[in-house]
Design a protein around this motif. Structure first.
Motif, PDB file in Angstrom:
ATOM      1  N   VAL A 107       0.590  -1.206   0.061  1.00 58.09           N
ATOM      2  CA  VAL A 107      -0.100  -0.353   0.571  1.00 58.09           C
ATOM      3  C   VAL A 107       0.735   1.370   0.551  1.00 58.09           C
ATOM      4  O   VAL A 107       2.178   1.466   0.671  1.00 58.09           O
ATOM      5  N   ILE A 108       0.547   1.730  -1.529  1.00 62.26           N
ATOM      6  CA  ILE A 108       1.032   3.195  -1.057  1.00 62.26           C
ATOM      7  C   ILE A 108       0.627   4.075  -0.958  1.00 62.26           C
ATOM      8  O   ILE A 108      -0.431   4.118  -1.546  1.00 62.26           O
ATOM      9  N   ALA A 121      -2.235   9.821  10.138  1.00 61.79           N
ATOM     10  CA  ALA A 121      -2.236   8.286  10.509  1.00 61.79           C
ATOM     11  C   ALA A 121      -2.824   7.415   9.009  1.00 61.79           C
ATOM     12  O   ALA A 121      -1.746   6.581   9.290  1.00 61.79           O
ATOM     13  N   PHE A 122      -3.014   7.444   8.966  1.00 63.32           N
ATOM     14  CA  PHE A 122      -3.429   7.029   7.424  1.00 63.32           C
ATOM     15  C   PHE A 122      -2.751   6.757   6.644  1.00 63.32           C
ATOM     16  O   PHE A 122      -2.287   5.439   6.316  1.00 63.32           O
ATOM     17  N   THR A 123      -1.381   7.670   6.703  1.00 66.12           N
ATOM     18  CA  THR A 123      -0.413   7.304   5.874  1.00 66.12           C
ATOM     19  C   THR A 123       0.351   6.891   6.002  1.00 66.12           C
ATOM     20  O   THR A 123       1.635   5.894   5.899  1.00 66.12           O
ATOM     21  N   PHE A 124       1.147   7.054   7.640  1.00 61.86           N
ATOM     22  CA  PHE A 124       1.670   6.238   8.333  1.00 61.86           C
ATOM     23  C   PHE A 124       1.331   4.420   8.316  1.00 61.86           C
ATOM     24  O   PHE A 124       2.215   3.744   8.679  1.00 61.86           O
ATOM     25  N   ALA A 125       0.207   4.133   8.143  1.00 60.67           N
ATOM     26  CA  ALA A 125      -0.528   3.303   8.178  1.00 60.67           C
ATOM     27  C   ALA A 125       0.321   2.405   7.320  1.00 60.67           C
ATOM     28  O   ALA A 125       0.419   1.172   6.989  1.00 60.67           O
ATOM     29  N   CYS A 126       1.003   3.375   6.175  1.00 67.11           N
ATOM     30  CA  CYS A 126       0.581   2.781   4.621  1.00 67.11           C
ATOM     31  C   CYS A 126       2.728   2.150   4.371  1.00 67.11           C
ATOM     32  O   CYS A 126       3.118   2.665   6.069  1.00 67.11           O
ATOM     33  N   ASP A 127       3.108   1.300   3.189  1.00 68.13           N
ATOM     34  CA  ASP A 127       4.348   0.907   3.185  1.00 68.13           C
ATOM     35  C   ASP A 127       5.529   2.049   3.181  1.00 68.13           C
ATOM     36  O   ASP A 127       6.205   2.364   3.463  1.00 68.13           O
ATOM     37  N   LEU A 128       4.459   3.121   1.587  1.00 65.43           N
ATOM     38  CA  LEU A 128       5.544   4.008   1.268  1.00 65.43           C
ATOM     39  C   LEU A 128       4.857   4.954   1.131  1.00 65.43           C
ATOM     40  O   LEU A 128       2.955   5.065   1.165  1.00 65.43           O
ATOM     41  N   ILE A 185       9.281  10.394   7.904  1.00 65.77           N
ATOM     42  CA  ILE A 185       7.735  10.223   7.586  1.00 65.77           C
ATOM     43  C   ILE A 185       7.641  10.174   6.219  1.00 65.77           C
ATOM     44  O   ILE A 185       7.367   9.770   5.925  1.00 65.77           O
ATOM     45  N   ALA A 186       8.266  11.100   5.326  1.00 66.90           N
ATOM     46  CA  ALA A 186       8.244  10.871   3.787  1.00 66.90           C
ATOM     47  C   ALA A 186       9.083   9.148   3.056  1.00 66.90           C
ATOM     48  O   ALA A 186      10.061   9.441   3.827  1.00 66.90           O
ATOM     49  N   THR A 187       9.051   8.677   2.509  1.00 66.04           N
ATOM     50  CA  THR A 187       9.491   7.492   1.903  1.00 66.04           C
ATOM     51  C   THR A 187      10.372   8.660   0.609  1.00 66.04           C
ATOM     52  O   THR A 187      12.080   7.935   0.483  1.00 66.04           O
ATOM     53  N   ARG A 188      10.706   8.680   0.224  1.00 66.48           N
ATOM     54  CA  ARG A 188      10.249  10.002  -0.956  1.00 66.48           C
ATOM     55  C   ARG A 188       9.685  11.698  -1.480  1.00 66.48           C
ATOM     56  O   ARG A 188       8.928  10.749  -0.885  1.00 66.48           O
ATOM     57  N   VAL A 189      10.637  11.889  -1.291  1.00 64.84           N
ATOM     58  CA  VAL A 189      10.054  13.346  -2.312  1.00 64.84           C
ATOM     59  C   VAL A 189      10.058  13.829  -3.243  1.00 64.84           C
ATOM     60  O   VAL A 189      10.723  14.279  -4.195  1.00 64.84           O
ATOM     61  N   ALA A 197       3.253  10.939 -12.108  1.00 65.32           N
ATOM     62  CA  ALA A 197       3.885  10.060 -12.785  1.00 65.32           C
ATOM     63  C   ALA A 197       4.881   8.699 -11.598  1.00 65.32           C
ATOM     64  O   ALA A 197       4.679   8.127 -12.558  1.00 65.32           O
ATOM     65  N   GLU A 198       5.347   9.413 -11.076  1.00 68.27           N
ATOM     66  CA  GLU A 198       6.043   8.598 -10.370  1.00 68.27           C
ATOM     67  C   GLU A 198       5.887   7.990  -9.631  1.00 68.27           C
ATOM     68  O   GLU A 198       5.948   6.415  -9.145  1.00 68.27           O
ATOM     69  N   VAL A 199       4.224   8.154  -8.730  1.00 67.40           N
ATOM     70  CA  VAL A 199       3.462   7.135  -8.386  1.00 67.40           C
ATOM     71  C   VAL A 199       2.954   6.674  -8.901  1.00 67.40           C
ATOM     72  O   VAL A 199       3.155   5.457  -8.722  1.00 67.40           O
ATOM     73  N   ALA A 200       2.735   6.613 -10.230  1.00 71.25           N
ATOM     74  CA  ALA A 200       2.498   5.265 -10.702  1.00 71.25           C
ATOM     75  C   ALA A 200       3.396   4.427 -11.763  1.00 71.25           C
ATOM     76  O   ALA A 200       3.316   3.140 -11.644  1.00 71.25           O
ATOM     77  N   LYS A 201       4.549   4.869 -11.875  1.00 68.86           N
ATOM     78  CA  LYS A 201       5.156   4.323 -11.976  1.00 68.86           C
ATOM     79  C   LYS A 201       6.036   3.009 -10.560  1.00 68.86           C
ATOM     80  O   LYS A 201       6.057   1.881 -11.029  1.00 68.86           O
ATOM     81  N   THR A 202       6.315   3.752  -9.322  1.00 67.05           N
ATOM     82  CA  THR A 202       6.650   2.767  -8.071  1.00 67.05           C
ATOM     83  C   THR A 202       5.560   1.872  -7.806  1.00 67.05           C
ATOM     84  O   THR A 202       5.714   0.445  -7.611  1.00 67.05           O
ATOM     85  N   ALA A 203       4.261   2.593  -8.466  1.00 71.83           N
ATOM     86  CA  ALA A 203       3.342   1.266  -7.727  1.00 71.83           C
ATOM     87  C   ALA A 203       2.931   0.247  -8.943  1.00 71.83           C
ATOM     88  O   ALA A 203       2.779  -0.695  -8.837  1.00 71.83           O
TER      89      ALA A 203
END
Length: 267
Positions: A107-108, A121-128, A185-189, A197-203
């Motif tokens: 989950v991203i 908090a929802f973002t913290f529960a995700c993997d990335l 907290i952030a995996t990547r900025v 585009a970067e979200v789509a690539k990683t997902a």
């Protein structure tokens, strides 16, 4: 496939193994009224149980990711003395976070804008957490004289350490993207113009991966957070047996022997 009901508070979109769950109240900065919480829980249950969804992305529409509880609705419910104020954590927030953190697929959190309160908090529960450089985080609970919820007291110390977690919870402020990266907290900025585009690539890369192995890794990490070393080792052994019997493991071994790249099917 895209959910045609785009006026709904949560929209689910499918593309090549990626299920995007999109909070869709841009005029309210994707705040969480009861209808949105119920729709989000239903959407997450849907994608968690869908074998065609091999990676899940949680994001928001417009300039915010999610600013947490809808305070306009909250004030109205307070005035009415509604019991929903005292039941929403158990009925909505807790199961939402449990699904985000335990479903058997990666989950991203695609943090397109501000994430505050339960939204953070929802973002913290995700993997990335892929974070736009225009985004930020705010643990806003104390600002409205409430305790932390949605797993923030569980995940935040594990991301930034106990001392920093207490600071951010007791003295809430907006943590901008660059600081969020430094804190862990952030995996990547990602620059806002390149974000989608970067979200789509990683997902897409995760959706093409060994889905059952990813799910097992998620369960192993979650389990080890609250169990002893001996218990965690035994649990790892069980998961190793499970993943060792998958078609994806066989495909990976065959590809290794053939000096080729494996093609995973999620089985």
């Amino acid at each position: 496939m895209t959910d045609a009901a785009t006026d709904q508070p949560v929209v689910v979109e499918y593309a090549e193994g990626v299920a995007t769950v999109r909070l869709n109240r841009p005029d309210a900065m994707n705040s969480l009224d009861i209808a949105t919480k119920e729709a989000l829980l239903t959407a997450l249950q849907q994608v968690a149980g869908d074998p065609e969804a091999r990676c899940v992305v949680l994001t928001g529409t417009g300039r915010a990711f999610c600013v947490g509880q809808d305070l306009k609705e909250h004030v109205g419910l307070l005035a009415k003395g509604s019991d929903s104020l005292f039941t929403t954590v158990a009925e909505h927030y807790n199961p939402i976070v449990e699904l985000l953190s335990t479903m058997d697929k990666p989950v991203i959190a695609a943090v397109n804008g501000v994430a505050a309160g339960a939204g953070a908090a929802f973002t913290f529960a995700c993997d990335l957490r892929l974070v736009s450089d225009a985004a930020g985080f705010n643990l806003a609970f104390a600002g409205i004289a409430l305790s932390s919820d949605s797993g923030s007291s569980f995940w935040l110390p594990r991301l930034v350490g106990v001392a920093k977690a207490k600071e951010l919870l007791l003295m809430p402020r907006t943590v901008k993207a660059d600081e969020a990266l430094q804190l862990g907290i952030a995996t990547r900025v990602i620059p806002a113009g390149e974000f989608a585009a970067e979200v789509a690539k990683t997902a897409g890369a995760l959706a093409a991966g060994p889905t059952r192995a990813y799910g097992a890794i998620r369960r192993a990490v979650e389990y080890s957070a609250t169990h002893t070393l001996a218990e965690s080792l035994a649990h790892e052994g069980q998961l190793m047996n499970e993943t060792g019997a998958t078609a994806d493991h066989k495909a990976a071994v065959d590809a290794f022997l053939a000096k080729e790249q494996p093609v995973f099917t999620g089985r």
